[in-house]
Design an enzyme around this catalytic site. Sequence first.
Site, PDB file in Angstrom:
ATOM      1  CB  VAL A  10      -0.616  -0.083   1.446  1.00  0.00           C
ATOM      2  CG1 VAL A  10      -1.906   1.101   1.128  1.00  0.00           C
ATOM      3  CG2 VAL A  10      -1.785  -1.074   1.157  1.00  0.00           C
ATOM      4  N   PRO A  11       1.359   1.183  -1.457  1.00  0.00           N
ATOM      5  CG  PRO A  11       1.382   2.833  -3.543  1.00  0.00           C
ATOM      6  CD  PRO A  11       0.542   1.720  -2.483  1.00  0.00           C
ATOM      7  CB  CYS A  12       1.972   5.101   2.424  1.00  0.00           C
ATOM      8  SG  CYS A  12       3.036   4.439   3.365  1.00  0.00           S
ATOM      9  CG  HIS A  13       6.662   5.153  -0.860  1.00  0.00           C
ATOM     10  ND1 HIS A  13       5.951   3.761  -0.399  1.00  0.00           N
ATOM     11  CD2 HIS A  13       7.282   5.024  -2.572  1.00  0.00           C
ATOM     12  CE1 HIS A  13       6.478   2.766  -2.380  1.00  0.00           C
ATOM     13  NE2 HIS A  13       7.065   3.800  -3.452  1.00  0.00           N
ATOM     14  NE  ARG A  14       4.323   3.917  -5.711  1.00  0.00           N
ATOM     15  CZ  ARG A  14       3.904   2.707  -6.024  1.00  0.00           C
ATOM     16  NH1 ARG A  14       2.565   2.303  -6.254  1.00  0.00           N
ATOM     17  NH2 ARG A  14       5.003   2.037  -6.617  1.00  0.00           N
TER      18      ARG A  14
END
Length: 180
Positions: free
Chosen positions: A138-142
Amino acid sequence: MLDHVNGYTLFDTAIGTCGIAWSGVGVVAFELPEATAADTEDRLRRVHRAAQQQPTPEIERAISAIVAHLDGSADDLRWIPLDLRRVTDFDRNVYAVTRDIDPGRTLTYGDVADLLELRGAAQAVGQSLGRNPIPLIVPCHRVLAAGNELRGFSAPGGTGTKRRLLAIEHAPGFDDPVLF
């Protein structure tokens, strides 16, 4: 206690030792590298109350894709099944929008709130992503702050890790190989 967790395992990647925990439904947790592999394992064991297990074939496939992704072979990782039974409906909705962001792309917290038709909920989106138990998948870094700024990243390494993940994915403004 997360009684639905079947097990966890650690594995080496280009950025360090990561960990993954799973249930019969899918991935329940992903840990980016802590200072040491022992710290990563301790967090998985303590937070998720899981025992180290041999990964299932599906989890092995996910691990291989994560390793390749962190080596620079962009995979959106959307095909990895998740077990989000322990998160709120709001968080589940935020994670669904976040999972739709392609590698190398970014949105702001406000953009995510707008996509959820919750104008003005950027702070709530940020708090939700701060609780994300499955970073990278779940690419929260994006998801960035207003003005595409890096602010607060709750994973180990903070915004430095966020910047590194974005660089691996060649996100505009973060794809400078000299950063590391």
